[in-house]
Design a protein around this motif. Structure first.
Motif, PDB file in Angstrom:
ATOM      1  N   GLN A 168       0.831  -1.199   0.000  1.00 32.97           N
ATOM      2  CA  GLN A 168       0.000   0.000   0.000  1.00 32.97           C
ATOM      3  C   GLN A 168       0.869   1.254   0.000  1.00 32.97           C
ATOM      4  N   ALA A 169       1.939   1.236   0.765  1.00 28.80           N
ATOM      5  CA  ALA A 169       2.836   2.398   0.796  1.00 28.80           C
ATOM      6  C   ALA A 169       3.435   2.630  -0.577  1.00 28.80           C
ATOM      7  N   GLY A 170       3.865   1.555  -1.223  1.00 31.06           N
ATOM      8  CA  GLY A 170       4.423   1.678  -2.563  1.00 31.06           C
ATOM      9  C   GLY A 170       3.413   2.212  -3.563  1.00 31.06           C
ATOM     10  N   ALA A 171       2.181   1.744  -3.459  1.00 29.19           N
ATOM     11  CA  ALA A 171       1.131   2.194  -4.369  1.00 29.19           C
ATOM     12  C   ALA A 171       0.815   3.672  -4.155  1.00 29.19           C
ATOM     13  N   VAL A 172       0.782   4.101  -2.899  1.00 28.77           N
ATOM     14  CA  VAL A 172       0.493   5.511  -2.601  1.00 28.77           C
ATOM     15  C   VAL A 172       1.589   6.403  -3.168  1.00 28.77           C
ATOM     16  N   VAL A 173       2.835   6.012  -2.985  1.00 34.17           N
ATOM     17  CA  VAL A 173       3.943   6.821  -3.496  1.00 34.17           C
ATOM     18  C   VAL A 173       3.898   6.870  -5.022  1.00 34.17           C
ATOM     19  N   GLU A 174       3.610   5.740  -5.658  1.00 34.94           N
ATOM     20  CA  GLU A 174       3.522   5.727  -7.125  1.00 34.94           C
ATOM     21  C   GLU A 174       2.396   6.633  -7.618  1.00 34.94           C
ATOM     22  N   ALA A 175       1.297   6.681  -6.875  1.00 34.75           N
ATOM     23  CA  ALA A 175       0.163   7.498  -7.283  1.00 34.75           C
ATOM     24  C   ALA A 175       0.410   8.983  -7.031  1.00 34.75           C
ATOM     25  N   ALA A 210       3.508  10.561  -6.113  1.00 38.34           N
ATOM     26  CA  ALA A 210       4.804  11.109  -6.538  1.00 38.34           C
ATOM     27  C   ALA A 210       5.542  10.081  -7.392  1.00 38.34           C
ATOM     28  N   PRO A 211       5.033   9.830  -8.597  1.00 33.13           N
ATOM     29  CA  PRO A 211       5.625   8.778  -9.427  1.00 33.13           C
ATOM     30  C   PRO A 211       7.107   8.996  -9.739  1.00 33.13           C
ATOM     31  N   GLY A 212       7.540  10.223  -9.791  1.00 37.22           N
ATOM     32  CA  GLY A 212       8.940  10.511 -10.065  1.00 37.22           C
ATOM     33  C   GLY A 212       9.864  10.137  -8.918  1.00 37.22           C
ATOM     34  N   ASP A 213       9.324  10.075  -7.723  1.00 38.77           N
ATOM     35  CA  ASP A 213      10.110   9.742  -6.531  1.00 38.77           C
ATOM     36  C   ASP A 213       9.925   8.307  -6.070  1.00 38.77           C
ATOM     37  N   ALA A 214       9.019   7.569  -6.687  1.00 39.68           N
ATOM     38  CA  ALA A 214       8.664   6.228  -6.217  1.00 39.68           C
ATOM     39  C   ALA A 214       9.863   5.283  -6.197  1.00 39.68           C
ATOM     40  N   ALA A 215      10.641   5.250  -7.251  1.00 41.04           N
ATOM     41  CA  ALA A 215      11.773   4.317  -7.318  1.00 41.04           C
ATOM     42  C   ALA A 215      12.801   4.623  -6.230  1.00 41.04           C
ATOM     43  N   ALA A 216      13.103   5.884  -6.034  1.00 39.34           N
ATOM     44  CA  ALA A 216      14.071   6.271  -5.003  1.00 39.34           C
ATOM     45  C   ALA A 216      13.534   5.949  -3.611  1.00 39.34           C
ATOM     46  N   PHE A 217      12.256   6.199  -3.380  1.00 37.26           N
ATOM     47  CA  PHE A 217      11.654   5.918  -2.083  1.00 37.26           C
ATOM     48  C   PHE A 217      11.670   4.417  -1.787  1.00 37.26           C
ATOM     49  N   LYS A 218      11.318   3.618  -2.778  1.00 34.44           N
ATOM     50  CA  LYS A 218      11.322   2.174  -2.584  1.00 34.44           C
ATOM     51  C   LYS A 218      12.734   1.651  -2.353  1.00 34.44           C
ATOM     52  N   GLY A 219      13.697   2.197  -3.051  1.00 33.63           N
ATOM     53  CA  GLY A 219      15.084   1.820  -2.827  1.00 33.63           C
ATOM     54  C   GLY A 219      15.532   2.169  -1.418  1.00 33.63           C
ATOM     55  N   TRP A 220      15.094   3.319  -0.945  1.00 30.37           N
ATOM     56  CA  TRP A 220      15.412   3.762   0.405  1.00 30.37           C
ATOM     57  C   TRP A 220      14.814   2.811   1.440  1.00 30.37           C
ATOM     58  N   LEU A 221      13.554   2.395   1.232  1.00 33.20           N
ATOM     59  CA  LEU A 221      12.927   1.449   2.149  1.00 33.20           C
ATOM     60  C   LEU A 221      13.672   0.114   2.158  1.00 33.20           C
ATOM     61  N   ARG A 222      14.077  -0.358   0.980  1.00 32.87           N
ATOM     62  CA  ARG A 222      14.846  -1.607   0.914  1.00 32.87           C
ATOM     63  C   ARG A 222      16.165  -1.466   1.668  1.00 32.87           C
TER      64      ARG A 222
END
Length: 66
Positions: A3-10, A12-24
């Motif tokens: 859900q967090a990933g989906a919210v970020v993609e919806a 702030a799609p430009g920041d989604a990849a960086a945010f997910k990488g940060w979470l990993r």
């Protein structure tokens, strides 16, 4: 996590990849924070099997939306 990933993609799609990488990265650092097993700090493993399984689940949940 999905859900967090989906919210970020919806939102702030430009920041989604960086945010997910940060979470990993954070989850990896937490898993490696201390050794599991061993005696008085000798031996043991850096990342337990349970932690490896959890890291795999996190990674799977943060895959890019298709």
């Amino acid at each position: 996590m999905q859900q967090a990933g989906a919210v970020v993609e919806a939102k702030a799609p430009g920041d989604a990849a960086a945010f997910k990488g940060w979470l990993r990265q954070i989850s990896q650092h937490v898993a490696e924070a201390s050794k599991e097993g061993g005696f008085l700090g000798i031996g043991g493993v850096r990342v337990s099997e349970a932690e490896k399984a959890t890291l795999a689940e996190i990674s799977s949940a943060l895959k890019p939306a298709a």
